[in-house]
Design a protein around this motif. Structure first.
Motif, short mmCIF file in Angstrom:
data_model
loop_
_atom_site.label_atom_id
_atom_site.label_comp_id
_atom_site.label_asym_id
_atom_site.label_seq_id
_atom_site.Cartn_x
_atom_site.Cartn_y
_atom_site.Cartn_z
N TYR A 109 0.84 -1.21 0.00
CA TYR A 109 0.00 0.00 0.00
C TYR A 109 0.87 1.25 0.00
O TYR A 109 0.69 2.16 -0.82
CB TYR A 109 -0.92 -0.02 1.22
N LEU A 125 -9.46 -6.51 -8.49
CA LEU A 125 -9.63 -7.86 -7.97
C LEU A 125 -8.62 -8.78 -8.65
O LEU A 125 -8.57 -8.85 -9.87
CB LEU A 125 -11.03 -8.39 -8.29
N ILE A 162 -11.42 0.98 -7.98
CA ILE A 162 -12.30 1.74 -7.11
C ILE A 162 -11.79 3.17 -7.05
O ILE A 162 -10.67 3.42 -6.60
CB ILE A 162 -12.35 1.10 -5.71
N GLN A 174 -4.74 10.64 -0.81
CA GLN A 174 -4.16 10.07 0.40
C GLN A 174 -2.74 10.55 0.66
O GLN A 174 -2.19 10.30 1.72
CB GLN A 174 -4.14 8.54 0.31
N LYS B 178 -6.20 3.73 5.93
CA LYS B 178 -6.77 4.48 4.80
C LYS B 178 -7.13 3.58 3.62
O LYS B 178 -7.88 3.97 2.74
CB LYS B 178 -5.80 5.57 4.35
N PHE B 179 -6.54 2.40 3.59
CA PHE B 179 -6.85 1.48 2.47
C PHE B 179 -8.10 0.67 2.74
O PHE B 179 -8.70 0.10 1.83
CB PHE B 179 -5.65 0.55 2.23
N ARG B 180 -8.52 0.60 4.02
CA ARG B 180 -9.62 -0.31 4.39
C ARG B 180 -10.91 -0.09 3.61
O ARG B 180 -11.53 -1.06 3.18
CB ARG B 180 -9.86 -0.26 5.89
N TYR B 182 -11.27 0.87 0.62
CA TYR B 182 -11.06 0.37 -0.74
C TYR B 182 -11.08 -1.16 -0.76
O TYR B 182 -11.56 -1.78 -1.69
CB TYR B 182 -9.74 0.90 -1.31
N ARG B 183 -10.54 -1.74 0.29
CA ARG B 183 -10.57 -3.21 0.34
C ARG B 183 -12.01 -3.67 0.51
O ARG B 183 -12.41 -4.69 -0.06
CB ARG B 183 -9.69 -3.75 1.48
N GLY B 185 -14.41 -2.13 -0.80
CA GLY B 185 -14.90 -1.99 -2.18
C GLY B 185 -14.59 -3.21 -3.02
O GLY B 185 -15.39 -3.65 -3.86
N LYS B 186 -13.42 -3.79 -2.80
CA LYS B 186 -13.06 -5.01 -3.55
C LYS B 186 -14.01 -6.14 -3.20
O LYS B 186 -14.42 -6.92 -4.06
CB LYS B 186 -11.61 -5.42 -3.24
N LYS B 212 -16.03 7.57 4.48
CA LYS B 212 -15.34 7.18 3.24
C LYS B 212 -16.14 6.11 2.50
O LYS B 212 -16.24 6.13 1.27
CB LYS B 212 -13.93 6.66 3.59
N GLU B 215 -18.79 7.81 0.71
CA GLU B 215 -18.24 8.55 -0.44
C GLU B 215 -18.04 7.60 -1.62
O GLU B 215 -18.27 7.97 -2.77
CB GLU B 215 -16.92 9.20 -0.03
N LEU B 216 -17.62 6.39 -1.33
CA LEU B 216 -17.40 5.41 -2.40
C LEU B 216 -18.71 4.73 -2.81
O LEU B 216 -18.73 3.91 -3.73
CB LEU B 216 -16.38 4.35 -1.95
#
Lengths: 176, 339
Positions: A109, A125, A162, A174, B178-180, B182-183, B185-186, B212, B215-216
């Motif tokens: 990340y 994915l 995404i 970010q 901050k990535f959570r 998006y994950r 979202g996956k 967030k 927002e997504l």
């Protein structure tokens, strides 16, 4: 610090190298095809293995997705997660299973934030690993298309990324 | 979820509750480390009519227990709806699919796809793990069986497809924080119908996560059930804060727990009788339940939270006062799937 981690901490440089190498190998495709993929694979597998082992601690899954995972090999994750990170990342960013090791997905990340070319692919994915490609040279499976063969149902889905509400790059918001 | 994939109704009670927009309540039941089915029945009686569905853990913390599908069969017999937890640790893609075919035939309609705790944490650390696919790939595999009629290899189904309501887990507070979203979202893109989160104690941090998520647009594509659990003691709260990855326990909650046991904690350690300790423990537990109730009330106010998942493993008695205290009782009438 090892040469590998020194290089891995320069993800933008690595993605440029990857892109150039991909272009180069793709251009050579007619020649490689003429010589024979099998023959060339026998020649390049050992050097590919050694180089990627040194730089990425590569596990030779035969379907390289390094550029989609922050130039960090997901197969070094103790759970072999291709769509990480799992929920077991410690507060210090280390792995739950191997406390002395930083989570490979935390590193992926962080590095992806510095990868303007491929960084957004972190949100794609990743399909299940084709275990029959294990030990093969990923450059060759890329040329033959074997690395992108996905089971029915998976076609097209890997292109989904995404994006934030304003449709910018997901990671641009970010940056500190 | 992609447009072309036509969602099929699975007919589970949980699906029914979520589709009606009722604030959902799920519980959790850990099968015994034995072959005694009565343990399941006893625990079930404490949950029945207080939750819409019950998660059955799959060798949680990598300790061998009665299988989730085996225990789930008992739930179905007793008229309760299980959410079968399925990990990638113990099964390859063949075994996962074949187990799910069996689970469907036995009347189970919800599955929670997990990667699973690593075997190093459990009682068989010398075992070989599987991790053939990961949890997100499992979500997609189960969705393709239902929506496209395909096995993972791409072969088409002949005959009845397993139609499951597909769940996945989320860890909003684990690094990299901050990535959570998006994950998540996956997982949604892979086909997760509902999400159960890791325990939430820090409402502010969870609100930030949900900002967030909204927002997504993910809250509109999946039903998010926030994880809650009653604390038993201030020590437990401090332990989780310090040692359990992905759980944030604010100091004010630890203070509330300590405060509840103060009359007895103030007694000198050597003067503290057995009765004192018992009374203190009861006071702590009472406060733990109250904190849980307060958290649920806060969670209900957050847009995009479709329900709560109450994790009170080995303390199933707490579910009743929590659900009643939060004003979530009675639950909607149970819809059992047509077998």
């Amino acid at each position: 610090m090892s040469l590998g981690s020194w290089l891995r901490d320069r993800p933008h440089f690595l993605e440029i190298v990857y892109k150039a190498a991909e272009n180069f190998v793709t251009r050579l495709d007619p020649l490689i095809s003429w010589i024979g993929y099998d023959r060339v694979e026998r020649l390049i597998t050992p050097p590919e293995e050694i180089a990627k082992e040194i730089v990425f601690d590569c596990r030779m899954c035969g379907q390289c997705i390094l550029h989609s995972t922050g130039m960090t090999c997901p197969m070094t994750c103790p759970k072999h997660i291709r769509n990480g990170p799992c929920g077991g990342v410690r507060g210090n960013g280390h792995c739950e299973v191997k406390p002395e090791m930083r989570c490979v997905w935390v590193e992926a990340y962080e590095r992806s934030l510095h990868m303007p070319i491929y960084g957004t692919e972190m949100t794609q994915l990743q399909p299940p690993v084709n275990k029959s490609l294990r030990g093969r040279a990923a450059w060759i499976t890329m040329l033959t298309g074997e690395d992108k063969e996905v089971p029915a149902g998976w076609e097209g889905i890997s292109e989904l990324t995404i994006l934030d509400a304003d449709h910018t790059c997901w990671f641009s918001s970010q940056e500190e | 979820m992609t447009e072309e994939a036509q969602k099929t109704l699975v007919g589970s009670n949980l699906e029914h509750v979520l589709q009606n927009g009722t604030f959902a309540v799920t519980g959790e039941l850990g099968p015994p480390q034995s072959a005694d089915g009565n343990v399941i029945r006893e625990k079930l009686n404490l949950l029945k009519s207080y939750v819409d569905a019950v998660n059955i853990t799959d060798n949680q913390t990598a300790i061998v227990r009665m299988s989730s599908i085996g225990a789930g069969t008992i739930l179905v017999e007793e008229g309760m709806e299980p959410v079968i937890q399925m990990t990638c640790r113990d099964r390859n893609r063949l075994a996962i699919q074949s187990d799910l075919l069996g689970a469907y035939a036995l009347g189970m309609r919800n599955v929670l796809c997990l990667s699973g705790d690593h075997q190093d944490f459990g009682n068989h650390p010398t075992a070989k793990n599987v991790f053939d696919i990961d949890s997100i790939q499992m979500v997609k595999m189960v969705a393709d069986m239902r929506d496209k009629g395909l096995f993972q290899c791409g072969d088409e189904f002949k005959g009845q497809k397993p139609c499951f309501l597909i769940g996945a887990a989320a860890a909003p507070f684990a690094d990299p924080i901050k990535f959570r979203p998006y994950r998540l979202g996956k997982k949604v893109n892979a086909g997760a119908d509902f999400i159960q989160t890791q325990l939430v104690y820090d409402i502010e941090a969870f609100e930030e996560y949900m900002d967030k998520v909204r927002e997504l647009g993910l809250h509109e594509q999946t039903s998010i059930l926030a994880g809650v659990g009653p604390l038993k003691s201030p020590g437990m709260a401090r332990y989780m804060k310090k040692n359990v990855p992905g759980i944030l326990v604010p100091d004010k909650i630890i203070d509330r727990m300590s405060e509840a046991g103060k009359p007895w904690s103030d007694i000198k350690k050597e003067d503290r009788t057995k009765e004192d300790k018992k009374a203190r423990s009861q006071a702590w537990r009472k406060e733990g339940i109250q904190i849980c109730v307060d958290l649920i009330k806060e969670l209900q106010k957050i847009e995009g939270v479709a329900g709560v998942h109450i994790m009170a493993i080995e303390w199933e008695e707490a579910v009743k006062p929590i659900v009643e205290g939060a004003g979530l009782h009675p639950r909607p009438e149970m819809k059992t799937p047509v077998l």
